[in-house]
Motif scaffolding. Sequence first.
Motif, PDB file in Angstrom:
ATOM      1  N   SER A  67      -4.209 -14.061   3.981  1.00  0.00           N
ATOM      2  CA  SER A  67      -3.178 -13.118   4.432  1.00  0.00           C
ATOM      3  C   SER A  67      -3.682 -11.685   4.396  1.00  0.00           C
ATOM      4  O   SER A  67      -4.371 -11.272   3.456  1.00  0.00           O
ATOM      5  CB  SER A  67      -1.936 -13.239   3.543  1.00  0.00           C
ATOM      6  OG  SER A  67      -1.413 -14.544   3.568  1.00  0.00           O
ATOM      7  N   ARG A  68      -3.313 -10.933   5.419  1.00  0.00           N
ATOM      8  CA  ARG A  68      -3.629  -9.504   5.425  1.00  0.00           C
ATOM      9  C   ARG A  68      -2.741  -8.774   4.418  1.00  0.00           C
ATOM     10  O   ARG A  68      -1.580  -9.159   4.210  1.00  0.00           O
ATOM     11  CB  ARG A  68      -3.374  -8.909   6.806  1.00  0.00           C
ATOM     12  CG  ARG A  68      -4.316  -9.368   7.886  1.00  0.00           C
ATOM     13  CD  ARG A  68      -3.928  -8.754   9.221  1.00  0.00           C
ATOM     14  NE  ARG A  68      -3.944  -7.297   9.185  1.00  0.00           N
ATOM     15  CZ  ARG A  68      -3.431  -6.519  10.139  1.00  0.00           C
ATOM     16  NH1 ARG A  68      -2.840  -7.061  11.186  1.00  0.00           N
ATOM     17  NH2 ARG A  68      -3.497  -5.211  10.039  1.00  0.00           N
ATOM     18  N   PRO A  69      -3.233  -7.720   3.802  1.00  0.00           N
ATOM     19  CA  PRO A  69      -2.372  -6.920   2.918  1.00  0.00           C
ATOM     20  C   PRO A  69      -1.163  -6.395   3.690  1.00  0.00           C
ATOM     21  O   PRO A  69      -1.282  -5.963   4.836  1.00  0.00           O
ATOM     22  CB  PRO A  69      -3.286  -5.774   2.477  1.00  0.00           C
ATOM     23  CG  PRO A  69      -4.675  -6.289   2.656  1.00  0.00           C
ATOM     24  CD  PRO A  69      -4.614  -7.207   3.839  1.00  0.00           C
ATOM     25  N   ILE A  70      -0.009  -6.428   3.066  1.00  0.00           N
ATOM     26  CA  ILE A  70       1.221  -6.047   3.752  1.00  0.00           C
ATOM     27  C   ILE A  70       1.171  -4.587   4.209  1.00  0.00           C
ATOM     28  O   ILE A  70       1.693  -4.249   5.279  1.00  0.00           O
ATOM     29  CB  ILE A  70       2.458  -6.312   2.860  1.00  0.00           C
ATOM     30  CG1 ILE A  70       3.740  -6.211   3.688  1.00  0.00           C
ATOM     31  CG2 ILE A  70       2.486  -5.395   1.645  1.00  0.00           C
ATOM     32  CD1 ILE A  70       4.974  -6.739   2.959  1.00  0.00           C
ATOM     33  N   GLY A  71       0.511  -3.739   3.425  1.00  0.00           N
ATOM     34  CA  GLY A  71       0.391  -2.340   3.832  1.00  0.00           C
ATOM     35  C   GLY A  71      -0.393  -2.181   5.116  1.00  0.00           C
ATOM     36  O   GLY A  71      -0.039  -1.377   5.988  1.00  0.00           O
ATOM     37  N   SER A  72      -1.466  -2.964   5.264  1.00  0.00           N
ATOM     38  CA  SER A  72      -2.275  -2.919   6.481  1.00  0.00           C
ATOM     39  C   SER A  72      -1.470  -3.397   7.683  1.00  0.00           C
ATOM     40  O   SER A  72      -1.537  -2.807   8.769  1.00  0.00           O
ATOM     41  CB  SER A  72      -3.526  -3.784   6.302  1.00  0.00           C
ATOM     42  OG  SER A  72      -4.228  -3.922   7.513  1.00  0.00           O
ATOM     43  N   LEU A  76       1.829  -3.342   8.032  1.00  0.00           N
ATOM     44  CA  LEU A  76       2.876  -2.362   8.344  1.00  0.00           C
ATOM     45  C   LEU A  76       2.295  -1.097   8.968  1.00  0.00           C
ATOM     46  O   LEU A  76       2.917  -0.498   9.848  1.00  0.00           O
ATOM     47  CB  LEU A  76       3.661  -2.027   7.074  1.00  0.00           C
ATOM     48  CG  LEU A  76       4.531  -3.168   6.537  1.00  0.00           C
ATOM     49  CD1 LEU A  76       5.114  -2.817   5.172  1.00  0.00           C
ATOM     50  CD2 LEU A  76       5.650  -3.507   7.520  1.00  0.00           C
ATOM     51  N   ASP A  77       1.112  -0.701   8.521  1.00  0.00           N
ATOM     52  CA  ASP A  77       0.454   0.452   9.155  1.00  0.00           C
ATOM     53  C   ASP A  77       0.209   0.177  10.633  1.00  0.00           C
ATOM     54  O   ASP A  77       0.462   1.033  11.492  1.00  0.00           O
ATOM     55  CB  ASP A  77      -0.880   0.747   8.456  1.00  0.00           C
ATOM     56  CG  ASP A  77      -0.704   1.442   7.119  1.00  0.00           C
ATOM     57  OD1 ASP A  77       0.382   1.996   6.868  1.00  0.00           O
ATOM     58  OD2 ASP A  77      -1.657   1.417   6.315  1.00  0.00           O
ATOM     59  N   GLU A  78      -0.304  -1.015  10.931  1.00  0.00           N
ATOM     60  CA  GLU A  78      -0.559  -1.364  12.335  1.00  0.00           C
ATOM     61  C   GLU A  78       0.739  -1.418  13.127  1.00  0.00           C
ATOM     62  O   GLU A  78       0.807  -0.922  14.263  1.00  0.00           O
ATOM     63  CB  GLU A  78      -1.286  -2.711  12.425  1.00  0.00           C
ATOM     64  CG  GLU A  78      -1.591  -3.112  13.859  1.00  0.00           C
ATOM     65  CD  GLU A  78      -2.294  -4.452  13.976  1.00  0.00           C
ATOM     66  OE1 GLU A  78      -2.451  -4.925  15.129  1.00  0.00           O
ATOM     67  OE2 GLU A  78      -2.675  -5.034  12.947  1.00  0.00           O
ATOM     68  N   TRP A 106       3.687   0.744  -0.140  1.00  0.00           N
ATOM     69  CA  TRP A 106       3.564   1.256   1.224  1.00  0.00           C
ATOM     70  C   TRP A 106       4.483   2.456   1.363  1.00  0.00           C
ATOM     71  O   TRP A 106       5.636   2.436   0.939  1.00  0.00           O
ATOM     72  CB  TRP A 106       3.956   0.180   2.243  1.00  0.00           C
ATOM     73  CG  TRP A 106       3.658   0.591   3.655  1.00  0.00           C
ATOM     74  CD1 TRP A 106       2.427   0.837   4.197  1.00  0.00           C
ATOM     75  CD2 TRP A 106       4.607   0.816   4.700  1.00  0.00           C
ATOM     76  NE1 TRP A 106       2.542   1.188   5.513  1.00  0.00           N
ATOM     77  CE2 TRP A 106       3.870   1.183   5.853  1.00  0.00           C
ATOM     78  CE3 TRP A 106       5.991   0.736   4.772  1.00  0.00           C
ATOM     79  CZ2 TRP A 106       4.489   1.482   7.065  1.00  0.00           C
ATOM     80  CZ3 TRP A 106       6.606   1.025   5.989  1.00  0.00           C
ATOM     81  CH2 TRP A 106       5.860   1.399   7.114  1.00  0.00           C
ATOM     82  N   ASN A 107       3.934   3.527   1.940  1.00  0.00           N
ATOM     83  CA  ASN A 107       4.680   4.785   2.038  1.00  0.00           C
ATOM     84  C   ASN A 107       5.185   5.257   0.676  1.00  0.00           C
ATOM     85  O   ASN A 107       6.284   5.807   0.556  1.00  0.00           O
ATOM     86  CB  ASN A 107       5.865   4.651   3.008  1.00  0.00           C
ATOM     87  CG  ASN A 107       5.415   4.796   4.458  1.00  0.00           C
ATOM     88  OD1 ASN A 107       4.249   5.100   4.728  1.00  0.00           O
ATOM     89  ND2 ASN A 107       6.322   4.583   5.385  1.00  0.00           N
ATOM     90  N   GLY A 108       4.372   4.986  -0.357  1.00  0.00           N
ATOM     91  CA  GLY A 108       4.711   5.452  -1.696  1.00  0.00           C
ATOM     92  C   GLY A 108       5.773   4.642  -2.402  1.00  0.00           C
ATOM     93  O   GLY A 108       6.231   5.027  -3.487  1.00  0.00           O
ATOM     94  N   MET A 109       6.192   3.510  -1.805  1.00  0.00           N
ATOM     95  CA  MET A 109       7.250   2.709  -2.401  1.00  0.00           C
ATOM     96  C   MET A 109       6.743   1.298  -2.705  1.00  0.00           C
ATOM     97  O   MET A 109       5.958   0.736  -1.939  1.00  0.00           O
ATOM     98  CB  MET A 109       8.449   2.611  -1.450  1.00  0.00           C
ATOM     99  CG  MET A 109       9.120   3.940  -1.164  1.00  0.00           C
ATOM    100  SD  MET A 109      10.476   3.727   0.021  1.00  0.00           S
ATOM    101  CE  MET A 109      11.510   2.543  -0.846  1.00  0.00           C
ATOM    102  N   PRO A 110       7.180   0.702  -3.826  1.00  0.00           N
ATOM    103  CA  PRO A 110       6.790  -0.680  -4.121  1.00  0.00           C
ATOM    104  C   PRO A 110       7.577  -1.657  -3.245  1.00  0.00           C
ATOM    105  O   PRO A 110       8.783  -1.497  -3.050  1.00  0.00           O
ATOM    106  CB  PRO A 110       7.175  -0.845  -5.598  1.00  0.00           C
ATOM    107  CG  PRO A 110       8.275   0.140  -5.813  1.00  0.00           C
ATOM    108  CD  PRO A 110       8.011   1.287  -4.898  1.00  0.00           C
TER     109      PRO A 110
END
Length: 445
Positions: A165-170, A172-174, A211-215
């Motif tokens: 699985s890709r990191p969720i932050g990556s 969401l950034d995309e 992500w975006n500074g939030m857990p």
Amino acid sequence: MSNTPNIGFLSLGCPKNLVDSERILTELRSDGYNIVPSYDNADLVIVNTCGFIDSAVQESLEAIGEALAENGKVIVTGCLGAKEDQIREVHPKVLEVSGPHSYEAVLRQVHKYVPKPEYNPFLHLVPKQGVKLTPKHYAYLKISEGCDHRCTFCIIPSMRGDLDSRPIGSVLDEAKRLADAGVKELLVVSQDTSAYTLDKTKKDKNNIAFWNGMPIKNDLLSLCEQLSRLGIWVRLHYVYPYPHVDKLIPLMAEGKILPYLDIPLQHASPKILKAMKRPGAIDRTLERIKNWREICPELTLRSTFIVGFPGETEEDFQLLLDFLQQAQLDRVGCFKFSPVDGAPATEITEQVPEAVKEERFHRFMQLQQQISAQRLQQKIGKTLAVIIDEIDADGIIGRSMADAPEIDGVVYLENPQQSAVKVGDIVRATIRHADEYDLWGDIVA
């Protein structure tokens, strides 16, 4: 620009392969190469292959042969690339072969045969969202590679490996980059979308990301919650029917993600499902479908099935037809079982004759066409949201929330009030006609 090397590119196979192609093309453009649509003026051709079933293997081998005949300098990558010996037996003159999602290897190979040009950022601008092979208003968002299942008809794990699985932050950034670039619809894809991050939770039970500074919790439900905040359509594909899929249905009922679920069920006979190594509690599946529709009446269900699987009797097939009648699925694809080298099902002695497969395929599709036609008739008189895919001299073509691009139906639109519409717009349309697959309607103000 005349001294800039040209790379030809051919992408075959499923949307997951298309995403791989987009990533390779983005890297090539970032390195300063031109991407060209023909063999004639290409310094090198890349063929991204599919190898899922025999027909896909044959198509890939033919595409490689055509590229060699027309150009001569060919690099092969993708799923069939995992079987290099099979490729070189037919086409020994290919320059290099690599497997799926081998982005770095492909770039190294290109650099070897066509040296990297001198980079000029003013001449070789690459958009933030990367190079996309889809229209500007929709895009595929791949959230993982590989698969942990070992379905006996499938060789994907041997080609693409276990779930990663890709990191969720990556992810969401995309997704945010795509939304910011004007994408109106994200099609979430992977080999097993509902397994997203299960490989990570095995190592970290808490599995919290930032992500975006939030857990945020690193799972599919949280991913969908975050994607819903982008204000665009979010459509889920290839959702294996785990119990936690039930938690997604309220998000659809609340309008956060599209009320659309693509679940490849494959069969309805417990015996055949067991032979496939698929979930076999079909009564439980029917109960869940009933519950989903009670929570979200607008839910569209898509699935795929295999007929003629080794050992399938007429009784097994009738169980499948009975399931179709009871489930009343909206969108259905059907495949005749195809032996695949390396798949355990190919070795089963009770192979179904081709004539029987063909006959069952037509009976299956005839029944499903009746079901689909009946369900689409229920939409006549309703006003639906429709995303515009195409406008030309013949008219306007779009898709409702119930229609994924290229695999489902379309909505043919008239514009009686001459409203200003363009490709990518989401309009309201009143439906006035339907057939087995498509709708016809009028745009309303």
